[in-house]
Design a protein around this motif. Structure first.
Motif, PDB file in Angstrom:
ATOM      1  N   GLU A 166       0.844  -1.195   0.000  1.00  0.00           N
ATOM      2  CA  GLU A 166       0.000   0.000   0.000  1.00  0.00           C
ATOM      3  C   GLU A 166       0.881   1.246   0.000  1.00  0.00           C
ATOM      4  N   ASN A 225       5.786 -12.480   2.874  1.00  0.00           N
ATOM      5  CA  ASN A 225       5.404 -11.559   3.949  1.00  0.00           C
ATOM      6  C   ASN A 225       6.148 -11.880   5.244  1.00  0.00           C
ATOM      7  N   SER A 270      11.376   1.118  13.409  1.00  0.00           N
ATOM      8  CA  SER A 270      10.106   1.844  13.541  1.00  0.00           C
ATOM      9  C   SER A 270       9.436   1.468  14.849  1.00  0.00           C
ATOM     10  N   PHE A 278       0.880  -8.497   7.451  1.00  0.00           N
ATOM     11  CA  PHE A 278       2.069  -9.146   8.029  1.00  0.00           C
ATOM     12  C   PHE A 278       1.700 -10.040   9.208  1.00  0.00           C
ATOM     13  N   ASP A 281      -0.660 -12.995   8.244  1.00  0.00           N
ATOM     14  CA  ASP A 281      -0.057 -14.061   7.444  1.00  0.00           C
ATOM     15  C   ASP A 281       0.953 -14.868   8.257  1.00  0.00           C
ATOM     16  N   PHE A 339      -1.065   3.096   8.880  1.00  0.00           N
ATOM     17  CA  PHE A 339       0.010   2.161   9.260  1.00  0.00           C
ATOM     18  C   PHE A 339       1.308   2.448   8.525  1.00  0.00           C
TER      19      PHE A 339
END
Ligand code: NAD
Ligand code: UGA
Length: 465
Positions: A166, A225, A270, A278, A281, A339
């Motif tokens: 995204e 992922n 972060s 993430f 999955d 996010f």
């Protein structure tokens, strides 16, 4: 077989952008995206492309070009399935919240509903494409449902997982690192694979279109992922060590990222990774591994999630400790709720969990995000179910102006790496805050020295001071 008509079930963050790009690149194919969510379809059809439900740089232009020509958004699911030669399933597959596998396994109820609907409606042979991220071996469930219709219609099932991120979805779709297509290694399966290869080959170089068996394709998506999230948890784990040793995580990331075997991407420390996929999955990978009795494999991947939860928690604790161990009644400004930057998606955003911790300590939170609407912030907090929605509204305000969010605050926490935050008038922000004024940079995007010179107390992830 040449595909003339595509239907995609699910007009979300994947179905919408993916189909818009297929329609743009393949004007000879009619592409219909359907959804049961009427409001979402209405928004995709909004005359003003600024109002489409997914914010992605460049997406409005792609939709404007193809919509009404060969791209259609509709709630007539049955009609679109019946008309299509190829049906993509792009519905949500969230973590189960009930029953066996609760909190770990993917909830496949929407996938099964789609398979049953296709089985019920189809009157001619179809290729069914799994676009949603699915546990390895899901295709056998879909196949079993489709092969028991008794209607004489033949189905081929392909796995074609999506790798877009995204915020960069349009670029990722226009020039993907690779497209992955898994199918049965039978003559009919290979023909179906070829039909989908031909669609992508309209704009993707052939050597970037990988074909495999169905199971490798399904498992590769979960694996990709898991590896990406693992890199974030790895760098985040070391960010904590940096804070104790005066090493600097940005310098460490640069040093290791210059090794071509490691590479520079996905090494940004972060406040923790978010996003709808993430965590879901990896939990799914953990569940599948355990179900085969592979506890060491499951434990290994579970640690990626534990580290991420730890990172979010320790960021909130750092804020509380720095504000003299109490944030009760103190105003804390959160810059960013999405996010990551360049998206309006807030699913599993670190901001939600950090806010939750701060609210346990009765802080007052003021949120500003350039693309997230007020109602979404409250939907996210209410969904946590840790306090009443009245309480959420009492302690959280959402404002449209970053300077207002920071006015009178004791501290600012940068939760999303939006570019605009770097360009703010930080002197003006400082002047309007309570002193000592704190900045907690959860994304390492601000100029630390500049802020310190203004007078801020600065904390950045992965740096001692
Ligand atoms: P989403 O929630 O944004 O969209 C899913 C849509 O499917 C919703 O609008 C929902 O109303 C619709 N839907 C559900 N059941 C339906 C039915 N029976 N008939 C018609 N419509 C139905 O989800 P998303 O983010 O687009 O993710 C979809 C899938 O793609 C998931 O499996 C996800 O893991 C995977 N994926 C997501 C991303 C991403 O960046 N979001 C990237 C790669 C893969
Ligand atoms: C991720 C994958 O990158 C896509 O390939 C995949 O298709 C998608 O998941 C999916 O299956 O849904 P996405 O979640 O949209 O894409 O965004 P990412 O860029 O991967 O970021 C995920 C999270 O990790 C964000 O919160 C981001 O801020 C964080 N992150 C990322 C870091 O903290 N550090 C980094 O170095 C990179």
């Amino acid at each position: 077989m040449k595909i003339k008509s595509i239907c995609c079930i699910g007009a979300g963050y994947v179905g919408g952008p993916t189909m818009a790009v297929i329609a743009k690149k393949c004007p000879q194919i009619k592409v219909t995206v359907v959804d049961i969510n009427e409001a979402r379809i209405a928004a995709w059809n909004d005359e003003d492309v600024n109002n489409i439900p997914v914010y992605e740089p460049g997406l409005g232009e792609v939709v404007a070009e193809a919509r009404g020509r060969n791209l259609f958004f509709s709630t007539d699911v049955d009609g679109a399935i019946d008309e299509a030669d190829m049906v993509f399933i792009s519905v949500n597959t969230p973590t189960k919240t009930y029953g066996e596998g609760k909190g770990l396994a993917a909830d496949l109820k929407w996938i099964e509903l789609c398979a049953r609907q296709i089985a019920r409606v189809a009157t001619n042979d179809k290729i069914v494409v799994e676009k949603s991220t699915l546990p390895v071996r899901t295709a056998s469930t879909i196949k079993s449902i489709l092969n028991h219709t008794g209607s004489g219609v033949n189905f081929q099932i392909l796995s074609n997982p999506e790798f877009l991120a995204e915020g960069t979805a349009v670029d990722d779709l226009m020039s993907p690192d690779r497209v992955l297509i898994g199918g049965d290694q039978t003559p009919e399966g290979l023909n179906a694979i070829q039909a989908l290869v031909d669609v992508y080959a309209e704009w993707v170089p052939r050597d970037r279109i990988l074909t495999t068996n169905v199971w490798s394709s399904e498992l590769s998506k979960l694996t990709a992922n898991a590896f990406l999230a693992q890199r974030v948890s790895s760098i985040n784990s070391l960010s904590e060590l940096c804070e104790h040793t005066e090493a600097d995580i940005n310098e460490v990331a640069r040093a290791i990222g210059s090794d071509s075997r490691i590479g520079p991407k996905f090494l940004k420390a972060s406040v923790g990774f978010g996003g709808s996929c993430f965590q879901k999955d990896i939990l799914n990978l953990v569940y599948i591994s355990r179900s085969y009795g592979l506890d060491e494999v499951a434990d290994y991947w579970e640690q990626v999630i534990k580290m991420n939860d730890h990172q979010k928690r320790r960021f909130a604790k750092k804020i509380i400790r720095s504000l003299y161990n109490t944030v009760n009644g103190k105003k804390i400004a959160l810059l960013g709720w999405a996010f990551k930057k360049d998206t309006n998606d807030t699913r599993e955003s670190a901001a939600i969990y950090v806010s939750d911790h701060l609210l346990f300590e009765q802080a007052n939170i003021s949120v500003y995000d350039p693309k997230v609407k007020e109602e979404q912030v409250f939907v996210d907090m209410d969904y946590l179910n840790t306090r009443s929605s009245e309480e959420n509204r009492k302690y959280i305000e959402v404002v449209n102006d970053p300077y207002e969010a920071c006015k009178g605050a004791h501290a600012i926490a940068v939760m999303t790496e939006w570019d605009e935050f770097k360009a703010y008038d930080w002197q003006r922000i400082y002047d309007n805050m309570l002193k000592p004024a704190h900045v907690f940079d959860g994304r390492n995007i601000l100029d630390r020295e500049k802020l310190k010179n203004i007078g801020f107390q600065v904390y950045a992830i992965g740096s001692a001071g």
